[in-house]
Design an enzyme around this catalytic site. Structure first.
Site, PDB file in Angstrom:
ATOM      1  N   ARG A   1       0.808  -1.229   0.000  1.00  0.00           N
ATOM      2  CA  ARG A   1       0.000   0.000   0.000  1.00  0.00           C
ATOM      3  C   ARG A   1       0.834   1.268   0.000  1.00  0.00           C
ATOM      4  O   ARG A   1       0.307   2.352  -0.255  1.00  0.00           O
ATOM      5  CB  ARG A   1      -0.956  -0.022   1.181  1.00  0.00           C
ATOM      6  CG  ARG A   1      -1.909  -1.199   1.106  1.00  0.00           C
ATOM      7  CD  ARG A   1      -2.839  -1.255   2.291  1.00  0.00           C
ATOM      8  NE  ARG A   1      -3.838  -0.195   2.242  1.00  0.00           N
ATOM      9  CZ  ARG A   1      -4.709   0.031   3.214  1.00  0.00           C
ATOM     10  NH1 ARG A   1      -4.684  -0.713   4.314  1.00  0.00           N
ATOM     11  NH2 ARG A   1      -5.593   1.000   3.118  1.00  0.00           N
TER      12      ARG A   1
ATOM     13  N   GLN B   1      -1.254   2.763  -6.042  1.00  0.00           N
ATOM     14  CA  GLN B   1      -2.376   3.443  -5.369  1.00  0.00           C
ATOM     15  C   GLN B   1      -3.710   3.283  -6.080  1.00  0.00           C
ATOM     16  O   GLN B   1      -4.751   3.177  -5.448  1.00  0.00           O
ATOM     17  CB  GLN B   1      -2.055   4.928  -5.184  1.00  0.00           C
ATOM     18  CG  GLN B   1      -1.140   5.169  -3.983  1.00  0.00           C
ATOM     19  CD  GLN B   1      -0.883   6.641  -3.725  1.00  0.00           C
ATOM     20  OE1 GLN B   1      -1.409   7.492  -4.425  1.00  0.00           O
ATOM     21  NE2 GLN B   1      -0.070   6.927  -2.723  1.00  0.00           N
TER      22      GLN B   1
ATOM     23  N   ASP C   1      -5.542   0.177  -4.974  1.00  0.00           N
ATOM     24  CA  ASP C   1      -5.642  -0.054  -3.530  1.00  0.00           C
ATOM     25  C   ASP C   1      -7.104  -0.158  -3.082  1.00  0.00           C
ATOM     26  O   ASP C   1      -7.731   0.809  -2.658  1.00  0.00           O
ATOM     27  CB  ASP C   1      -4.925   1.073  -2.780  1.00  0.00           C
ATOM     28  CG  ASP C   1      -4.791   0.780  -1.299  1.00  0.00           C
ATOM     29  OD1 ASP C   1      -5.454  -0.167  -0.812  1.00  0.00           O
ATOM     30  OD2 ASP C   1      -4.032   1.489  -0.623  1.00  0.00           O
TER      31      ASP C   1
ATOM     32  N   SER D   1      -7.976   0.727   0.581  1.00  0.00           N
ATOM     33  CA  SER D   1      -8.143   2.162   0.795  1.00  0.00           C
ATOM     34  C   SER D   1      -9.465   2.666   0.237  1.00  0.00           C
ATOM     35  O   SER D   1     -10.176   3.435   0.891  1.00  0.00           O
ATOM     36  CB  SER D   1      -6.992   2.947   0.147  1.00  0.00           C
ATOM     37  OG  SER D   1      -5.830   2.861   0.937  1.00  0.00           O
TER      38      SER D   1
END
Lengths: 381, 381
Positions: A121, A127, A130, A133
């Protein structure tokens, strides 16, 4: 060589309303040489209809054809693993650290398992993939709505002819992605927000969103690996609980977001702390799971009211409750991962790639991901 | 002469969680020579405990003593009218225009009935007593939380690594107190808000809160008495419905707030308009009542999902769902009215007073309020 067929399963977990791909990402995947199959009804609970997928260029098929023809099966959680066969690839949030034995069985059956929760992560180029998240972001927003739904007072300061209503005092425990979005949303609604995390580097982010950062004198930093907090010693945890209790009692709403991957979540709000809260207070426990939660007495998926009139919402899976936004974000994560794995219209599994080293759990008959293999007593394969 | 005893009843309507007085107003009433009795448990559902009332100087008593000893019975809705006796005064939101016959029976039984919903709402000095406004304010806020709870997408514009989420498009129909608070709350949460009302003078207020005001070409002004809209003719209503339908279809969330006192609420969203909305859209019908609602197919207190995937929440009594804030505001309204009615520690009924002319429904054995008397076929008494 024919195109890779990726198939989106209808989720099998009870209450799960998300779907792994949404119509808006189909064209991009098709452009990369993927043929997208959708199990009929897979998106309905998130308001994405079969017709929407068909219009976007996907082929909507019955369950048997999906599991039978897809080279790669995509899910949010695990697909129906009994129906997956050797040579197929499964991608989802598979929870390998929670059930390493299951991963070992998939490896033995010749199934390649790719889990988005293994993503490194802290890697910038990962990103966009992810999913932890993106789903925590949805859940953090939703946690405030759930709190406001159960709280019998206004969040904002309101001045009317019938007097002044003072703003709700909200405390967010755990300042990760979910905690930050909870802070932001509670501030939007007009609450006065405080926040605490055992990782001191979260202070500036919390403050930038308008929260007061609570510092505990009894405990130092507990920043751990991969952006997570390390587990506290029993002594540290007791000191933390005792000092937090005083803060908790001064707040109307407490949202807890502390999770440690594959471990029992830390208890941040003890029964004693609960007893000191005012009647009408509300706690939303996002750490709530079958392993336990952040709040004493919380139960996953249930709302309980203590004898002292404090409402505790066991809310460990809020992202599914906002299925449209959660699915849209997840689909973008999934599409980004697929595009990373596909080279010249072929799926290329390469454990030397930093992203793949994290997400590819099983391949070639072995458990290849180090963290999962470690739980099984060493790399198998 | 002994002090006037005002008694707060435990509400008897099913699901009603509000209470007519809260501990913070007790001292002021005591200072004006009133003794306050609280029926045991009256405030519990709004998180005001018997001990809180006792600490504030009220006497907490069982039901029999309360109905037996109080000179004035205070409620949010109607108290248990079977237990009220001749000579007692009842104050609450009694709904005289909905049940004029009931008022006539109270008059014949020698009961003085005072109803806060009779208040002349355009009178500045009565604003502190305006319970309809204070409760509509609570309900308007809550309506947005209810909408956000059922809506499966974010309200705000959010930009994350997993892409951009566009803001929800919210339409508020009816720009009274509830509509204005709904606009303000939806804006707080980050939605793009449009609003419509048949009274053109509401435009500036809606705009000042950040909403786009929708103008219909098919219908002119329909401002009526007392700040309410007048009832439309069938032709006007059909034209309004047809033109609104196009706007409704372009919004994700619609909150309707149109009520006409004592009358069936106007249908603003027809079955045809519903059919044109996107799956996943949410309507909150605050006009929903036993008489009907603002949305075709809405049912009071229930949530229904149409075949087209549109969720309709029948939400005609949202103030009770946020019982603490609603009770606090109501208690201030009630206290202001009591202090207006009490002169030298005695309750003075004076129909020549402009406020009393509105709120005093029955007195001296007769229905004295003109609007209620008119429904009964002329002033009785």
């Amino acid at each position: 060589m024919s195109a890779i067929r990726v198939g989106v399963v209808k989720e099998v977990a009870p209450g799960e309303r998300r779907v792994a791909l949404t119509p808006d990402v189909i064209a991009k995947l098709a452009g990369a040489g993927l043929e997208v199959l959708i199990e009929s009804g897979a998106g309905t609970a998130a308001w994405f209809l079969d017709d929407d997928y068909a219009a976007a260029g996907a082929r909507v098929v019955p369950s048997e054809i999906l599991y039978g023809e897809a080279d790669v099966l995509l899910g949010v959680g695990r697909p129906d693993l009994e129906r997956v066969r050797s040579g197929q690839v499964v991608i989802g949030l598979l929870g390998p650290l929670l059930e390493p034995d299951l991963m070992a069985r998939l490896a033995r059956r010749g199934i390649t398992a790719v889990s988005l929760d293994g993503l490194p992560r802290t890697l910038t180029r990962a990103q966009g993939m992810d999913a932890l998240s993106s789903q925590a972001n949805v859940a953090g927003y939703k946690s405030v709505l759930v709190a406001a739904e159960h709280f019998d007072r206004f969040f904002p300061l309101l001045i009317t002819a019938a007097g002044t209503s003072k703003p709700a005092a909200v405390l967010v425990l755990g300042i990760g992605v979910a905690g930050l979005q909870a802070i932001g949303t509670a501030r939007r609604l007009g609450a006065v927000v405080s926040a605490y995390d055992v990782r001191p580097n979260t202070r500036d982010e919390a403050r930038s969103l308008g929260a007061k950062f609570i510092e505990l004198s009894s405990i130092g930093s507990a920043a751990g690996e991969g952006g997570y907090a390390r587990a506290l010693t029993p002594e540290e945890q007791a000191a933390q609980q005792a000092e937090l209790a005083g803060h908790i009692a001064r707040h109307d709403v407490v949202i807890t977001t502390a999770q440690v991957p594959g471990r029992r979540p830390p208890e941040l709000v003890t029964a004693e702390a609960l007893g000191a809260m005012k009647p009408g207070s509300v706690l939303v426990d996002m750490g709530s799971s079958a392993l336990g939660g952040n709040v004493a007495g919380s139960r996953p998926g249930e709302t309980v009211v203590t004898e002292g009139g404090v409402t505790i919402v066991g809310a460990g899976s809020l992202a599914s409750d906002m299925a449209t936004s959660a699915s849209a974000a997840y689909a973008r994560n999934m599409a980004a991962l697929l595009l990373h794995l596909v080279v010249d219209a072929a799926l290329v599994i390469d454990p030397t790639d930093e992203i793949q080293a994290g997400v590819v759990i099983t391949h070639g008959g072995a458990v290849v991901q180090p963290a999962t293999a470690a739980l099984l007593g060493g790399t198998q394969g």
